[in-house]
Design a protein around this motif. Structure first.
Motif, PDB file in Angstrom:
ATOM      1  N   GLY A   1      -8.012  -0.623   3.488  1.00  0.00           N
ATOM      2  CA  GLY A   1      -7.828   0.458   4.490  1.00  0.00           C
ATOM      3  C   GLY A   1      -8.950   1.160   4.665  1.00  0.00           C
ATOM      4  O   GLY A   1      -9.707   1.436   3.884  1.00  0.00           O
TER       5      GLY A   1
ATOM      6  N   GLN B   1       0.897  -1.228   0.054  1.00  0.00           N
ATOM      7  CA  GLN B   1       0.115   0.006  -0.062  1.00  0.00           C
ATOM      8  C   GLN B   1       0.954   1.196  -0.145  1.00  0.00           C
ATOM      9  O   GLN B   1       0.443   2.174  -0.840  1.00  0.00           O
ATOM     10  CB  GLN B   1      -1.145  -0.007   1.294  1.00  0.00           C
ATOM     11  CG  GLN B   1      -2.175   0.621   0.953  1.00  0.00           C
ATOM     12  CD  GLN B   1      -3.144   0.462   2.025  1.00  0.00           C
ATOM     13  OE1 GLN B   1      -2.953   0.844   3.284  1.00  0.00           O
ATOM     14  NE2 GLN B   1      -4.396  -0.313   2.019  1.00  0.00           N
TER      15      GLN B   1
ATOM     16  N   ASP C   1     -12.785   0.985  10.748  1.00  0.00           N
ATOM     17  CA  ASP C   1     -12.071  -0.034  10.414  1.00  0.00           C
ATOM     18  C   ASP C   1     -12.773  -1.355  10.021  1.00  0.00           C
ATOM     19  O   ASP C   1     -12.598  -2.336  10.405  1.00  0.00           O
ATOM     20  CB  ASP C   1     -11.090  -0.344  11.802  1.00  0.00           C
ATOM     21  CG  ASP C   1      -9.826   0.331  11.966  1.00  0.00           C
ATOM     22  OD1 ASP C   1      -9.491   0.591  10.628  1.00  0.00           O
ATOM     23  OD2 ASP C   1      -9.480   0.765  12.792  1.00  0.00           O
TER      24      ASP C   1
ATOM     25  N   GLN D   1      -2.412   6.533   8.034  1.00  0.00           N
ATOM     26  CA  GLN D   1      -1.880   6.225   6.649  1.00  0.00           C
ATOM     27  C   GLN D   1      -2.514   7.031   5.582  1.00  0.00           C
ATOM     28  O   GLN D   1      -1.749   7.469   4.549  1.00  0.00           O
ATOM     29  CB  GLN D   1      -2.006   4.683   6.412  1.00  0.00           C
ATOM     30  CG  GLN D   1      -0.868   4.160   5.573  1.00  0.00           C
ATOM     31  CD  GLN D   1      -1.075   2.870   4.838  1.00  0.00           C
ATOM     32  OE1 GLN D   1      -1.875   2.117   5.695  1.00  0.00           O
ATOM     33  NE2 GLN D   1      -0.378   2.230   3.940  1.00  0.00           N
TER      34      GLN D   1
ATOM     35  N   HIS E   1     -13.980  -0.202   1.416  1.00  0.00           N
ATOM     36  CA  HIS E   1     -13.023   0.733   2.362  1.00  0.00           C
ATOM     37  C   HIS E   1     -13.936   0.872   3.563  1.00  0.00           C
ATOM     38  O   HIS E   1     -13.555   1.455   4.585  1.00  0.00           O
ATOM     39  CB  HIS E   1     -12.841   2.138   1.995  1.00  0.00           C
ATOM     40  CG  HIS E   1     -11.899   2.268   1.051  1.00  0.00           C
ATOM     41  ND1 HIS E   1     -10.373   1.997   1.150  1.00  0.00           N
ATOM     42  CD2 HIS E   1     -11.813   2.168  -0.535  1.00  0.00           C
ATOM     43  CE1 HIS E   1      -9.871   2.165   0.116  1.00  0.00           C
ATOM     44  NE2 HIS E   1     -10.575   2.304  -1.121  1.00  0.00           N
TER      45      HIS E   1
END
Lengths: 299, 295
Positions: free
Chosen positions: B80, B26, B70, B86, B64
């Motif tokens: 992600g 990623q 999460d 990130q 996502h």
């Protein structure tokens, strides 16, 4: 003569007074009525609403009343039977993209109050006996243009609408399961036991477009998420897919939209360029669900 | 027992390796430097966040998940959570580029969303970062023209003609994208640039079906640097098509409500006729029996 005149005058006066009294009563009540309707005076704030016959109209906020139609079984039954005019819904399933994520099945089961073992939509593993390979095939009701299930229903519980969707009305269904036997795609399922969350759904008005609440002893099937389509939204399974397997749209527009990327393409081009096929075409059922064949992975 | 321990260590090692490999996969994805520095020409406001949210929920949630929860789909590499550090550490331009161009399992949204719609999604993703402060380009001395557009269809060459003006002056080199609005999404007809007369031509497929009069809903967007305009029109541009109901006519599965009147009359006359004949015979026999008893 004079007396007669006097009498005449007094009668005339009496009639005049009566006339004035009458007129003032009418005028008074008209004013009163006007006063009543004033409470409904336009506020100037306009909103756009969709009428039952699918027309977009602008109305004043003050003229709106809390909608109770959506709770009205008679209205929901009529709406469900009629369908959406001018549309002919189709689905295209790209088998090359299905990776058995089963998000579509989960979305379908949670929307339609189905137990895990009941499917309006099932992802099957298909084996190619020649190449010894397998691929995943989501299988749903094919919404045939010549539906055998509708032919055999003895009580007009299952029917086809003007927009091509085949629905079932569990208020009419007697649970004979003729339709289950007649469907060559095994697309229908039966509520053998009390449906999921039946106690919580007891007070919910039945909407045949969603086929909820489910009823024990009746048949249930894929409805192409007719309740979603009414609001211009894609079906539950189509928008839940993470892999871009499903395209859904209106055959009359010749446009289908991918549920994952939202890319809209021409239906005729998509079918032609990818050698699309329908399931069991030899039966003459004329499905509204097309399949794009699985392609061998590169390398 | 010892063997078991060994297996556990190997499995643990493999899992760690996979996790590191995924994270690496990623973080490996870098937008080109010039794209990285690209800034949004719009100020991220509540409207943009709302629009972005609709677009995100329709096109991004399936992989996502909901930002901050999460709950993204377990895939390799993992998609992600956009609210995660990130993601938020990237520049606006990098996010914009990655959504637009895609890579591997991340779809390319270039055809599905126009640039302003992509910025809406970036605005929505940024709304989950409390520390975020939008970096704006230097707009001093920049005059943004207000575009006006007129649409027409040239049926001789099957082209949509888009004229772009600003204060009645034709605007050259403006990027024009034309879409046909479908029930569930917009179909890209084509992209073109205006010529020195401020006119752009977009090809229209003559087989595209319209309504009974051949009308379709067309949406055209014009962009050049920070100037943007959008116009929608219901216009004659496609093949006139009569829309038929899927249940019109007679079929083997038609219900009696759809049967023609002559069939209903014939049916009822035949049924009642048979009953009448049967009753007539029964009464006749009864009368004969009565007459015999009387005689």
């Amino acid at each position: 003569m004079n007396m007669a005149n006097k009498n005449d005058k007094s009668r005339r006066r009496f009639l005049q007074k009566l006339g004035i009294a009458g007129a003032s009563t009418v005028a008074g009540s008209a004013l009163l009525l006007q006063g009543c309707s004033d409470s409904n005076k336009a506020s100037g704030n306009k909103v756009k609403v969709l009428t039952a016959d699918n027309k977009l109209v602008e109305v004043d906020v003050a003229h709106l009343k809390p909608g109770d139609k959506i709770q009205d079984l008679k209205y929901l039954q009529k709406r469900g039977r009629e369908g959406i005019p001018g549309k002919k819904f189709v689905m295209v399933v790209d088998l090359a993209k299905c990776k058995n994520a089963r998000k579509c099945m989960k979305a379908c089961q949670s929307a339609h109050q189905l137990k895990p073992e009941m499917h309006h939509l099932n992802v099957l593993e298909m084996e190619d006996p020649v190449k010894k390979t397998s691929y995943w095939m989501p299988k749903t009701c094919q919404h045939c243009d010549n539906p055998p299930c509708v032919s055999v229903c003895p009580v007009d519980a299952t029917f086809k609408r003007q927009d091509g969707i085949v629905l079932i009305d569990n208020e009419r269904c007697i649970g004979c399961r003729f339709c289950v036997a007649a469907c060559p795609y095994s697309a229908r399922t039966f509520n053998w036991t009390e449906p999921k969350n039946s106690d919580k759904m007891a007070d919910v008005t039945y909407d045949m477009e969603l086929n909820v609440p489910q009823k024990k002893g009746t048949v249930t099937k894929c409805a192409f998420s007719a309740d979603q389509l009414r609001h211009g939204k894609l079906p539950y399974c189509v928008s839940a897919c993470p892999n871009g397997v499903y395209y859904f749209g209106d055959q009359n527009e010749d446009l289908v939209t991918n549920g994952t990327t939202k890319k809209t393409v021409r239906l005729s081009h998509l079918l032609e360029e990818n050698a699309a096929y329908t399931l069991m075409p030899e039966l003459g059922t004329q499905p509204s669900v097309y399949y794009l064949p699985p392609r061998e992975s590169e390398g | 027992m010892k063997n078991n321990k060994g297996y556990h260590i190997i499995i643990l090692f493999c899992l760690c390796f996979l996790a590191v490999a995924n994270v690496n996969a990623q973080s490996d994805w870098q937008a080109p430097a010039e794209e990285n520095e690209k800034l949004s020409p719009f100020l991220f406001d509540d409207d943009m966040v709302l629009e972005g949210r609709i677009a995100y929920e329709n096109s991004c949630t399936s992989c996502h998940g909901t930002p901050g929860q999460d709950d993204f789909t377990p895939m390799s590499p993992p998609p992600g959570d956009p609210a995660a550090e990130q993601f938020q550490a990237q520049s606006d331009g990098s996010m914009f580029y990655k959504i637009k161009m895609g890579r591997g399992t991340m779809p390319k949204f270039e055809d599905a969303f126009a640039d302003d719609e992509l910025w809406n999604i970036v605005a929505y993703i940024r709304s989950f970062n409390e520390d975020y402060k939008q970096e704006l380009p230097n707009m001093e001395g920049v005059v943004i023209p207000e575009y006006a557009m007129s649409l027409s269809f040239d049926e001789n060459v099957d082209k949509l003609v888009v004229k772009v003006f600003a204060e009645e002056l034709p605007q050259p080199e403006v990027s024009v994208s034309a879409y046909v609005m479908g029930t569930f999404g917009k179909h890209l007809l084509g992209k073109a640039q205006t010529n020195e007369l401020g006119i752009a031509y977009v090809d229209v497929d003559p087989t595209l079906p319209g309504d009974e009069e051949g009308k379709v809903n067309v949406m055209v967007k014009a962009t050049k640097e920070f100037a943007r305009a959008k116009v929608e029109k219901h216009m004659v541009m496609a093949k006139p098509t009569e829309r038929h109901s899927a249940i019109e006519g007679r079929h083997i599965w038609s219900t009696d409500r759809m049967a023609p009147i002559w069939l209903k009359i014939t049916f009822f006359v035949s049924v009642f006729g048979v009953w009448f004949a049967l009753l007539f015979i029964v009464f006749g026999l009864r009368n004969i029996k009565k007459a015999r008893e009387e005689a």
